[in-house]
Design a protein around this motif. Sequence first.
Motif, PDB file in Angstrom:
ATOM      1  N   HIS A 106     -24.452 158.541   1.220  1.00 55.26           N
ATOM      2  CA  HIS A 106     -24.106 158.934  -0.148  1.00 55.26           C
ATOM      3  C   HIS A 106     -23.963 157.713  -1.048  1.00 55.26           C
ATOM      4  CE1 HIS A 106     -22.417 161.513  -3.304  1.00 55.26           C
ATOM      5  NE2 HIS A 106     -21.533 160.541  -3.520  1.00 55.26           N
ATOM      6  N   ASP A 107     -23.281 156.681  -0.553  1.00 54.59           N
ATOM      7  CA  ASP A 107     -23.098 155.474  -1.369  1.00 54.59           C
ATOM      8  C   ASP A 107     -24.438 154.838  -1.701  1.00 54.59           C
ATOM      9  OD1 ASP A 107     -20.401 155.878  -1.286  1.00 54.59           O
ATOM     10  OD2 ASP A 107     -19.990 154.317   0.203  1.00 54.59           O
ATOM     11  N   ALA A 108     -25.354 154.796  -0.720  1.00 55.29           N
ATOM     12  CA  ALA A 108     -26.676 154.215  -0.962  1.00 55.29           C
ATOM     13  C   ALA A 108     -27.439 155.021  -2.003  1.00 55.29           C
ATOM     14  CB  ALA A 108     -27.471 154.147   0.339  1.00 55.29           C
TER      15      ALA A 108
ATOM     16  N   LYS B 279     -29.315 144.508  -3.983  1.00 54.92           N
ATOM     17  CA  LYS B 279     -29.809 144.405  -2.616  1.00 54.92           C
ATOM     18  C   LYS B 279     -28.874 145.221  -1.724  1.00 54.92           C
ATOM     19  CE  LYS B 279     -30.863 141.086   1.075  1.00 54.92           C
ATOM     20  NZ  LYS B 279     -30.855 139.654   1.475  1.00 54.92           N
ATOM     21  N   LEU B 280     -29.468 146.142  -0.957  1.00 57.11           N
ATOM     22  CA  LEU B 280     -28.689 147.036  -0.108  1.00 57.11           C
ATOM     23  C   LEU B 280     -29.105 146.904   1.346  1.00 57.11           C
ATOM     24  CD1 LEU B 280     -28.687 150.452  -2.026  1.00 57.11           C
ATOM     25  CD2 LEU B 280     -26.880 148.728  -1.995  1.00 57.11           C
ATOM     26  N   SER B 281     -28.179 147.229   2.226  1.00 58.02           N
ATOM     27  CA  SER B 281     -28.450 147.346   3.655  1.00 58.02           C
ATOM     28  C   SER B 281     -27.866 148.674   4.114  1.00 58.02           C
ATOM     29  CB  SER B 281     -27.825 146.180   4.422  1.00 58.02           C
ATOM     30  OG  SER B 281     -28.067 146.303   5.805  1.00 58.02           O
TER      31      SER B 281
ATOM     32  N   LEU C 143     -29.606 155.192  -7.490  1.00 57.14           N
ATOM     33  CA  LEU C 143     -29.719 155.909  -8.759  1.00 57.14           C
ATOM     34  C   LEU C 143     -29.165 155.086  -9.914  1.00 57.14           C
ATOM     35  CD1 LEU C 143     -30.774 158.455  -9.977  1.00 57.14           C
ATOM     36  CD2 LEU C 143     -28.555 159.534  -9.584  1.00 57.14           C
ATOM     37  N   THR C 144     -28.039 154.420  -9.709  1.00 56.43           N
ATOM     38  CA  THR C 144     -27.517 153.569 -10.789  1.00 56.43           C
ATOM     39  C   THR C 144     -28.478 152.429 -11.093  1.00 56.43           C
ATOM     40  OG1 THR C 144     -26.184 152.327  -9.162  1.00 56.43           O
ATOM     41  CG2 THR C 144     -25.084 154.088 -10.386  1.00 56.43           C
TER      42      THR C 144
ATOM     43  N   LEU D 208     -16.830 147.728  -8.217  1.00 55.35           N
ATOM     44  CA  LEU D 208     -17.560 148.583  -7.292  1.00 55.35           C
ATOM     45  C   LEU D 208     -19.005 148.129  -7.128  1.00 55.35           C
ATOM     46  CD1 LEU D 208     -17.174 151.112  -5.546  1.00 55.35           C
ATOM     47  CD2 LEU D 208     -17.924 152.483  -7.494  1.00 55.35           C
ATOM     48  N   GLU D 209     -19.580 147.553  -8.179  1.00 56.97           N
ATOM     49  CA  GLU D 209     -20.991 147.179  -8.157  1.00 56.97           C
ATOM     50  C   GLU D 209     -21.230 145.707  -7.843  1.00 56.97           C
ATOM     51  OE1 GLU D 209     -23.341 149.214  -8.294  1.00 56.97           O
ATOM     52  OE2 GLU D 209     -22.526 151.036  -9.178  1.00 56.97           O
TER      53      GLU D 209
END
Length: 332
Positions: free
Chosen positions: A48-50, A194-196, A55-56, A296-297
């Motif tokens: 959900h967080d990803a 950048k996400l993991s 989306l943001t 948060l970001e």
Amino acid sequence: MKEANKDPEPTHVERPTDELADPLSIEDAADLTQRIIENIEHVIVGQHDAAEHILTTILAGGHLLLEDVPGVGKTMLARSLARSIDCSFKRVQFTPDLLPSDVTGVNIFNQKTHEFEFQPGPIFGNVVLADEINRAPPKTQAALLEAMEEEQVTIDGTTHDVPRPFTVIATQNAIEQDRTYELPVAEIDRFMKKLSLGYPNPEDESEVLRRVVGEHPIRRLDPVASASDIRRARATVSQVTVREPVREYVTRLANYTRDHGQLGVSPRGSIAVLRVAQARAILEGREYVVPDDVKLEAETVLSHRVRGTSGTMGGEEGKAVVQAALDNVPVE
């Protein structure tokens, strides 16, 4: 004296429609984001967080870098987003022999008309998946730079606009470092986040297995938004209020990273934090940014832009510097 030869000024090809979109109301924009996130979660389990982060990123007009081990759903997350929006989706499989023109397109001579015609490459899509981007050499990676920053591509002196909205989602192999190329700093800085994803927990993995038995759920995923909806939501995001104390807080965070790393956050990174914080406010149904939106970001937006004491971009050192900034920089 003869005047020195100069490169000709690029010719600009205008977009068919270049009008400013009418913004949605805060309530409608928030509802739109929830519909897209829920639709993505029909395919992607336990992320959900990803889904919110991706989306943001799109609502803030940015690009996303997904780095993780193979097989955890990076490509499927990008495809689920693209299927949730009724827009053009293009995929580029980055390989060592990929050429820049394979990404941007090329002018081809038409024997019938005796004129050169531009054949656009896959960069001309609303959502462009650059799969395993670090498998291609730096020259090919650099083919994305102009499009990511200026939403245009220049070929043989002619500038072609990419469609709007335009978002690059790149996946990166984090394991086979001996078979990959390091992304240039200029390119890393153009990725807003950048996400993991990480491995799913046992319950989520069991649910994934249940869903993929038979037909994969991605095949049944229908759009819940249009490209026009995204353009209008972006217009809404741009109108979210960012007050002076929040702007000063972001500036202090950026300066902390510059003082405590070999390379700190660029002004582009500071701008990215504010834009994403505006998008986060929309998700929460607010028309103004609060410091918690920034907090948060901050990690996903800033960490990959920081070079730690070992000389490595991002990674655990980058996260540590950003976390230290969040811990030590006060909100005033």
